[in-house]
Design a protein around this motif. Structure first.
Motif, mmCIF file in Angstrom:
data_model
loop_
_atom_site.group_PDB
_atom_site.id
_atom_site.type_symbol
_atom_site.label_atom_id
_atom_site.label_comp_id
_atom_site.label_asym_id
_atom_site.label_seq_id
_atom_site.Cartn_x
_atom_site.Cartn_y
_atom_site.Cartn_z
ATOM 1 N N ILE A 25 26.000 23.233 -34.684
ATOM 2 C CA ILE A 25 25.957 22.007 -35.475
ATOM 3 C C ILE A 25 26.265 20.831 -34.555
ATOM 4 C CG2 ILE A 25 27.050 20.744 -37.375
ATOM 5 C CD1 ILE A 25 27.616 23.405 -38.717
ATOM 6 N N PRO A 26 25.457 19.780 -34.569
ATOM 7 C CA PRO A 26 25.693 18.636 -33.663
ATOM 8 C C PRO A 26 27.007 17.925 -33.980
ATOM 9 C CG PRO A 26 24.007 18.115 -35.289
ATOM 10 C CD PRO A 26 24.272 19.578 -35.419
ATOM 11 N N ASP A 27 27.504 17.188 -33.020
ATOM 12 C CA ASP A 27 28.769 16.463 -33.203
ATOM 13 C C ASP A 27 28.590 15.183 -34.019
ATOM 14 O OD1 ASP A 27 30.209 18.328 -31.727
ATOM 15 O OD2 ASP A 27 29.729 17.339 -29.829
ATOM 16 N N GLU A 28 27.391 14.637 -34.025
ATOM 17 C CA GLU A 28 27.121 13.406 -34.763
ATOM 18 C C GLU A 28 25.833 13.560 -35.568
ATOM 19 O OE1 GLU A 28 29.139 10.983 -35.007
ATOM 20 O OE2 GLU A 28 30.576 11.544 -33.446
ATOM 21 N N VAL A 29 25.605 12.640 -36.474
ATOM 22 C CA VAL A 29 24.375 12.629 -37.263
ATOM 23 C C VAL A 29 23.183 12.403 -36.333
ATOM 24 C CG1 VAL A 29 23.080 11.361 -39.031
ATOM 25 C CG2 VAL A 29 25.539 11.786 -39.332
ATOM 26 N N VAL A 30 22.151 13.216 -36.468
ATOM 27 C CA VAL A 30 20.962 13.098 -35.622
ATOM 28 C C VAL A 30 19.806 12.520 -36.440
ATOM 29 C CG1 VAL A 30 21.657 14.970 -34.095
ATOM 30 C CG2 VAL A 30 20.277 15.482 -36.113
ATOM 31 N N GLU A 31 18.815 12.030 -35.739
ATOM 32 C CA GLU A 31 17.700 11.335 -36.382
ATOM 33 C C GLU A 31 16.971 12.225 -37.387
ATOM 34 O OE1 GLU A 31 15.770 7.889 -37.172
ATOM 35 O OE2 GLU A 31 17.375 8.131 -35.679
ATOM 36 N N ALA A 32 16.849 13.504 -37.067
ATOM 37 C CA ALA A 32 16.130 14.415 -37.963
ATOM 38 C C ALA A 32 16.824 14.546 -39.319
ATOM 39 C CB ALA A 32 16.013 15.794 -37.305
ATOM 40 N N ASP A 33 18.147 14.327 -39.354
ATOM 41 C CA ASP A 33 18.902 14.442 -40.614
ATOM 42 C C ASP A 33 18.586 13.316 -41.588
ATOM 43 O OD1 ASP A 33 20.207 16.706 -39.691
ATOM 44 O OD2 ASP A 33 21.902 15.572 -38.866
ATOM 45 N N LEU A 34 17.995 12.223 -41.097
ATOM 46 C CA LEU A 34 17.790 11.044 -41.929
ATOM 47 C C LEU A 34 16.513 11.114 -42.762
ATOM 48 C CD1 LEU A 34 18.824 8.234 -39.427
ATOM 49 C CD2 LEU A 34 20.261 9.679 -40.877
ATOM 50 N N GLU A 35 15.705 12.134 -42.549
ATOM 51 C CA GLU A 35 14.437 12.255 -43.261
ATOM 52 C C GLU A 35 14.680 12.383 -44.768
ATOM 53 O OE1 GLU A 35 10.439 15.100 -43.220
ATOM 54 O OE2 GLU A 35 12.034 15.377 -41.735
ATOM 55 N N ASP A 36 13.916 11.654 -45.559
ATOM 56 C CA ASP A 36 13.991 11.662 -47.027
ATOM 57 C C ASP A 36 15.340 11.182 -47.571
ATOM 58 O OD1 ASP A 36 11.385 12.671 -47.216
ATOM 59 O OD2 ASP A 36 12.117 14.734 -47.007
ATOM 60 N N ARG A 37 16.032 10.374 -46.788
ATOM 61 C CA ARG A 37 17.309 9.833 -47.260
ATOM 62 C C ARG A 37 17.213 8.328 -47.454
ATOM 63 N NH1 ARG A 37 21.953 12.989 -46.939
ATOM 64 N NH2 ARG A 37 21.514 15.076 -46.131
ATOM 65 N N LYS A 38 17.915 7.848 -48.466
ATOM 66 C CA LYS A 38 18.006 6.417 -48.694
ATOM 67 C C LYS A 38 18.979 5.823 -47.691
ATOM 68 C CE LYS A 38 18.285 3.190 -52.556
ATOM 69 N NZ LYS A 38 18.368 3.066 -54.022
ATOM 70 N N ASP A 39 18.666 4.675 -47.163
ATOM 71 C CA ASP A 39 19.520 4.045 -46.147
ATOM 72 C C ASP A 39 20.490 3.061 -46.816
ATOM 73 O OD1 ASP A 39 20.707 2.853 -43.970
ATOM 74 O OD2 ASP A 39 18.844 2.630 -42.829
ATOM 75 N N LEU A 40 21.772 3.451 -46.846
ATOM 76 C CA LEU A 40 22.807 2.600 -47.431
ATOM 77 C C LEU A 40 23.733 2.011 -46.365
ATOM 78 C CD1 LEU A 40 23.973 4.621 -50.601
ATOM 79 C CD2 LEU A 40 22.189 2.877 -50.426
ATOM 80 N N ARG A 41 23.290 2.013 -45.135
ATOM 81 C CA ARG A 41 24.169 1.560 -44.055
ATOM 82 C C ARG A 41 24.492 0.076 -44.141
ATOM 83 N NH1 ARG A 41 21.170 4.822 -39.194
ATOM 84 N NH2 ARG A 41 19.369 4.193 -40.476
ATOM 85 N N GLY A 42 23.706 -0.669 -44.888
ATOM 86 C CA GLY A 42 23.992 -2.085 -45.041
ATOM 87 C C GLY A 42 24.904 -2.398 -46.222
ATOM 88 N N LEU A 43 25.196 -1.383 -47.041
ATOM 89 C CA LEU A 43 26.032 -1.602 -48.225
ATOM 90 C C LEU A 43 27.513 -1.608 -47.832
ATOM 91 C CD1 LEU A 43 25.260 -1.892 -51.249
ATOM 92 C CD2 LEU A 43 25.895 0.513 -51.529
ATOM 93 N N GLN A 44 28.303 -2.466 -48.499
ATOM 94 C CA GLN A 44 29.721 -2.613 -48.162
ATOM 95 C C GLN A 44 30.572 -1.479 -48.751
ATOM 96 O OE1 GLN A 44 31.519 -4.862 -46.291
ATOM 97 N NE2 GLN A 44 29.592 -5.681 -45.493
ATOM 98 N N LEU A 45 30.210 -0.249 -48.425
ATOM 99 C CA LEU A 45 30.986 0.911 -48.872
ATOM 100 C C LEU A 45 32.282 1.010 -48.069
ATOM 101 C CD1 LEU A 45 28.025 3.384 -49.204
ATOM 102 C CD2 LEU A 45 29.663 2.960 -51.053
ATOM 103 N N VAL A 46 33.399 1.330 -48.739
ATOM 104 C CA VAL A 46 34.689 1.506 -48.066
ATOM 105 C C VAL A 46 35.369 2.755 -48.608
ATOM 106 C CG1 VAL A 46 35.032 -0.967 -47.665
ATOM 107 C CG2 VAL A 46 35.924 0.085 -49.771
ATOM 108 N N THR A 47 36.255 3.319 -47.808
ATOM 109 C CA THR A 47 37.102 4.425 -48.276
ATOM 110 C C THR A 47 38.489 3.874 -48.566
ATOM 111 O OG1 THR A 47 37.822 5.039 -46.042
ATOM 112 C CG2 THR A 47 35.838 6.110 -46.887
ATOM 113 N N ILE A 48 39.119 4.396 -49.617
ATOM 114 C CA ILE A 48 40.488 4.004 -49.983
ATOM 115 C C ILE A 48 41.277 5.287 -50.202
ATOM 116 C CG2 ILE A 48 41.941 2.695 -51.572
ATOM 117 C CD1 ILE A 48 39.478 1.045 -52.355
#
Length: 775
Positions: free
Chosen positions: A257-280
C-alpha cells in the motif's frame, strides 16, 4: 441430487456435500434430523444404517465417524457413557460459554440465549473463564437461580495467562491478573524460566483444570516487575485477549500500500480539496476519522460530513480485514492505544490529517430550517483538511471574541460559526424529538514523568463536543435510511426499549419523589426526557438521571432494526468511525456495493452473516470496555494506595446488599463502604429504590447521598478500595423508603455479601498439587 436413507428420508444438503467431496457423506443437518426422528440416542453403526452408510465401506464409515466426533466437539451432539450419540436438547443439556466471577463461582451463558446458568465454585474448578462447555440443569440455588453441572468441556479457550509468580514451601504458582480466573496455575520447577518472585510472567497452560486437579503450566516469558509503568495495560491486554501483534503476512500486505494518495486513486472521485473541511477532535487524538463543513442555504443548511475511506484500502478477505475483524475496534487505554488498523493507515494514510490529500466517503446532507434531514447524497471524494482543530480551541473561538484562535484560524472561522449556528438548530430539534441527554462526568488522568498518576481531573464537555456529536448523528441517521432504502444487509446500532422489570423498579423509585413515568409498558425517550426535565435544578437531579440511565439496555450491533431508544431514532447506524470500529467499515462496504449496482444478492455478506458479525462486534466492544475499566481501576487503586488514612467527602454511586459504593471527591476514585461500617443496626437493601435502610433507626443511604469516609485499605490484586464510614452529610427531607414497602428479597440482590475467601491451599495441595489463591 438427493440421497435417501433406509427409512426414505432425504438429505436436504446432499448436493452441497457432493460438490465439496469426491466421496460425500451425509450432512450434519441430515444426521441431526435422523437423530430427532429416532427419539433416542444412537450408536455409530445405528446412525450409519439410518443414513445409508455401509460399514463395509471403510472410507465412508470412517468419514462419518470423524463427522460425528466433530459434531460432539462443536456441541451439536453429546456422547453418553454407552457410546451413543444424542441431541443436547433431548438430554436436557445446555451448551454455552463460561463466565467467571472474581468470588470463585461463575455462570454459563447459553449459545441459544435465555437465562444464564449458575455454576458453583466446585463446578468452576473444572474450567477456566471463557471455556465452552455442555452442562445439565441440576436445580435451583438458594437465590432461585437455575444451577448447572458441567458435563463436558468442548473447547478450552485459555491457553496463555498473565500473572504474578509466587513461591512457598518449595512450590511455585502464578496468580492470574484476570480476576475472572480464580484458580492459580501450578508451575513445576522445570517451567520457571529463571523468573523471580512477584514478577509478572506469561504462562502457557500445559494441562487444563479438571474435577481432580488444577491447571498446570510453564513460564514462557518474563514480562516485567509487578509495579512497572504500563504493566496494568499489558495485564489488561492479556487478561481480556485483546489482539496486539501484527502478523508477518499482514506486514507484507501493508508494504504494497503506498504511503500517500496516488493519482490512480482519484479516478471517479469528486474533488473536494477546495472545500473548507476541518477536523475537530481532542488535543491528544491521532486518528482523524471525520471532517465537517456547513453552509447556510436559502431554506436551511448544507452539511458535508467527510469520513476516511478505509474501505478503499481494506478489502474483504485480506489479512488487514481479518485482523480488523478480530480486533473489532480500537482500544483506548490511558496514554496508549491498541489500534484496529496498523498506524500506517490509522494515523497516516486513512487519517484526515491537515494539508494533505486524503480519500474520503462523503455524506452530503440538506437540513431544513427546523433541523430535519431532508435530502442526503453519498459519494466518494478526495479532500484536503484545512485545519486540525481541537474542541477547546473551537469552544474558545465561539465564546471569546478576543480568542487568539479566531486570528490563527481566520480562514476557517466562518465555517466554524456556520457549524455552530447549525448546531443550535439541531439542539432544538433534539429536544423536540425527545432524545436523552444526560450530563455525566468523565475524567482524565494526568501522569508524572514516572507514569504515575499525578492527579485525576474532570473532562468538561463543551459546545464544540456537542457540535461534532450532532453532525455525526445526522450522518449516521442518513446512512441508515440510505441502506434501508436499498434493502442492503447491514448492522444497525440498536438500543432497545427498557425491560418490564426495570420499568417497574424505576416507577417505584420515581414514586418516592412524586414523579411519574408516562408511556405504560412502552415508554418513549420523550417520556424519559419529561421526567429529567421535571427534576432539572433540583437537589436530586443527578440521582434521578442516574437511575433513569441504569434502567436502560446496552446498545448492540444487529441486522434487525429495532431503533435507537435513547436517541429516539427509528433508523440508526454507525458510519463515521471506520478507522476504529469494524461495523463502520462494513457500512462503508455496503454503500460502495450500492454504487456498483450489482444487486443485493451479490453483496459479500448475507443477512445471516450479519447476525454473527453483529454479535462479534458487540462482544469486542464489551471486551474493550472491560479491559480499559480494569486498567483504569488499577491505576486509581495504586493512586489511592499512597493515601491510606486520608479523609474525603464522597457521593454514593451504588447501593448493594453488602454496602455502598461511593466516589471520593475530588479524586473521582470509587471505593466500598461495607454494610458493617454503617452503624449498629440491621440494614436492608431495596433494589427498586437503590438504597439501604436501617431497620431500627430508619436511616437511609441512597444514590447521590454525600458522606464522609476514610481510606482504610487498598487491594491492588483485586482492584478494591475499602473505606471507613465517618459521618453522613445528607439529610433526607422526605421519607425515601416506607418501612412497609421494604420487601426486598435475596433474589433481588445483585451479588452476595462479601466474605473472606476460604483458605484451601493445604487441603488442595495434597489432592492436586496445585496452588489456589490464599488471601
Amino acid at each position: 441430487m438427493s440421497k435417501e436413507n433406509t427409512s426414505g428420508q432425504q438429505d436436504p444438503h446432499a448436493q452441497r456435500e457432493a460438490d465439496k467431496y469426491e466421496n460425500p457423506i451425509p450432512s450434519r443437518e441430515f444426521i441431526l434430523e435422523v437423530l430427532e426422528e429416532a427419539q433416542k440416542p444412537l450408536r455409530l453403526y445405528q446412525v450409519a444404517k439410518a443414513v445409508d452408510v455401509d460399514e463395509e465401506d471403510e472410507e465412508r464409515f470412517e468419514a462419518l465417524s470423524r463427522r460425528m466426533k466433530a459434531m460432539v466437539r462443536d456441541g451439536q451432539l453429546i456422547r453418553n457413557r454407552r457410546g451413543a450419540f444424542g441431541l443436547l436438547k433431548k438430554m436436557d443439556l445446555i451448551k454455552g460459554r463460561v463466565l467467571g466471577h472474581p468470588d470463585g463461582y461463575g455462570f454459563l451463558v447459553p449459545d441459544e440465549g435465555g437465562k444464564d446458568l449458575f455454576l458453583s465454585e466446585k463446578e468452576m474448578h473444572k474450567v477456566l473463564h471463557g471455556d465452552i462447555v455442555i452442562a445439565s440443569v441440576i436445580g435451583e440455588d438458594r437465590r432461585g437461580r437455575q444451577e448447572g453441572a458441567i458435563v463436558e468441556v468442548t473447547e478450552h479457550n485459555t491457553q496463555q495467562v498473565l500473572g504474578r509468580l509466587n513461591h512457598e514451601d518449595g512450590l511455585s504458582w502464578v496468580r492470574p491478573n484476570n480476576n475472572r480466573i480464580t484458580q492459580d496455575i501450578f508451575i513445576p520447577k522445570d517451567g520457571l524460566l529463571e523468573a523471580k518472585e512477584e514478577q509478572v510472567v506469561l504462562v502457557e497452560i500445559l494441562h487444563q483444570p479438571s474435577a481432580r486437579s488444577g491447571p498446570i503450566g510453564k513460564i514462557i516469558e518474563v514480562v516485567g516487575d509487578y509495579m512497572a509503568a504500563g504493566m496494568e495495560i499489558d495485564s489488561a491486554i492479556h487478561a481480556y485477549g485483546i489482539p496486539n501483534d501484527w502478523s508477518d503476512e499482514l506486514i507484507a500486505e501493508l508494504e504494497n500500500i503506498p504511503d500517500e494518495v496516488v493519482e490512480a486513486d482519484l479516478e471517479d472521485r469528486k474533488d473536494l480539496r477546495g472545500l473548507q473541511l476541518v477536523t475537530i477532535d481532542g488535543a491528544d487524538t491521532k486518528d482523524f476519522d471525520d471532517a465537517v463543513f456547513a453552509k447556510r442555504r436559502k431554506n436551511g443548511w448544507r452539511l458535508v460530513v467527510a469520513i476516511a475511506d478505509v474501505s478503499h484500502y481494506v478489502k474483504p478477505g485480506t489479512e488487514l480485514d481479518k485482523e480488523a475483524y478480530k480486533r473489532g475496534n480500537s482500544v483506548y487505554f490511558p496514554q496508549r492505544v491498541v489500534p484496529m488498523l496498523p498506524s500506517k493507515l490509522s494515523d497516516g494514510l486513512c487519517s484526515l490529517n491537515p494539508h494533505v490529500d486524503r480519500l474520503c466517503m462523503v455524506a452530503d446532507l440538506m437540513i431544513s430550517e427546523d433541523g430535519k434531514l431532508e435530502k442526503s447524497q453519498f459519494y466518494q471524494a478526495v479532500m484536503n483538511s484545512k485545519a486540525r482543530l481541537t474542541y477547546n480551541q473551537v469552544n474558545d473561538m465561539l465564546t471569546n471574541e478576543k480568542s487568539e484562535y479566531r486570528e490563527e484560524f481566520a480562514e476557517q472561522l466562518s465555517n466554524v460559526e456556520e457549524l455552530y449556528n447549525l448546531y443550535k438548530v439541531l439542539k432544538v430539534a433534539r429536544a423536540e424529538r425527545g432524545a436523552l441527554e444526560f450530563e455525566t462526568t468523565e475524567t482524565r488522568m494526568v501522569f508524572d514523568e514516572d507514569r504515575k498518576i499525578q492527579e485525576i481531573v474532570p473532562v468538561v464537555r463543551n459546545d464544540a463536543h456537542k457540535l461534532i456529536e450532532e453532525c455525526m448523528l445526522m450522518a449516521n441517521v442518513a446512512t441508515a435510511r440510505y441502506l434501508k432504502w436499498h434493502k442492503m444487509p447491514m448492522l444497525y446500532r440498536v438500543h432497545e426499549k427498557p425491560m418490564e422489570e426495570r420499568l417497574k423498579n424505576l416507577r417505584t423509585f420515581l414514586g418516592d419523589f412524586g414523579l411519574t413515568l408516562e408511556g405504560g409498558d412502552e415508554p418513549t425517550a420523550h417520556d424519559y426526557a419529561d421526567v429529567a426535565a421535571k427534576v432539572e435544578g433540583e437537589p436530586h437531579e443527578h440521582l434521578v438521571q442516574t437511575v433513569l440511565l441504569r434502567s436502560m439496555n446496552q446498545a448492540v450491533y444487529q441486522p434487525e432494526n429495532k431503533g435507537h431508544f435513547g436517541l429516539n431514532y427509528e433508523h440508526y447506524a454507525h458510519f463515521t468511525s471506520p478507522i476504529r470500529r469494524y461495523p463502520d467499515l462494513l457500512i462503508h462496504r455496503a454503500i460502495r456495493h450500492v454504487w456498483s449496482k450489482q444487486g443485493v444478492e451479490k453483496f459479500d455478506y448475507t443477512e445471516n452473516q450479519m447476525v454473527d458479525l453483529g454479535q462479534h462486534c458487540s462482544d469486542t466492544e464489551r471486551r474493550a470496555d472491560e479491559a480499559t475499566r480494569d486498567a483504569v481501576t488499577f491505576l486509581k487503586c495504586e493512586f489511592l494506595s499512597h493515601r491510606i488514612g486520608g479523609e474525603y467527602e464522597a457521593v454514593v454511586s451504588a447501593a448493594t446488599n453488602f454496602g455502598l459504593f461511593v466516589e471520593l471527591q475530588p479524586l473521582f476514585v470509587e471505593g466500598l463502604v461495607h454494610i458493617t461500617e454503617l452503624g449498629e443496626d440491621y440494614f436492608h437493601y431495596d433494589n427498586a429504590r437503590h438504597c439501604l435502610k436501617g431497620e431500627r433507626t430508619g436511616k437511609v443511604y441512597r444514590l447521590g447521598d454525600r458522606i464522609k469516609v476514610q481510606v482504610a485499605q487498598v487491594n491492588l490484586d483485586d482492584r478494591k478500595v475499602d473505606l471507613r464510614f465517618i459521618e453522613s452529610l445528607t439529610e433526607h427531607a422526605e421519607p425515601a423508603v416506607n418501612a412497609e414497602d421494604n420487601d426486598s428479597t435475596d433474589a433481588e440482590k445483585p451479588t452476595e455479601e462479601k466474605a473472606p475467601r476460604k483458605k484451601r491451599f493445604y487441603r488442595k495441595k495434597k489432592r492436586s498439587g496445585s496452588k489456589p489463591k490464599a488471601d
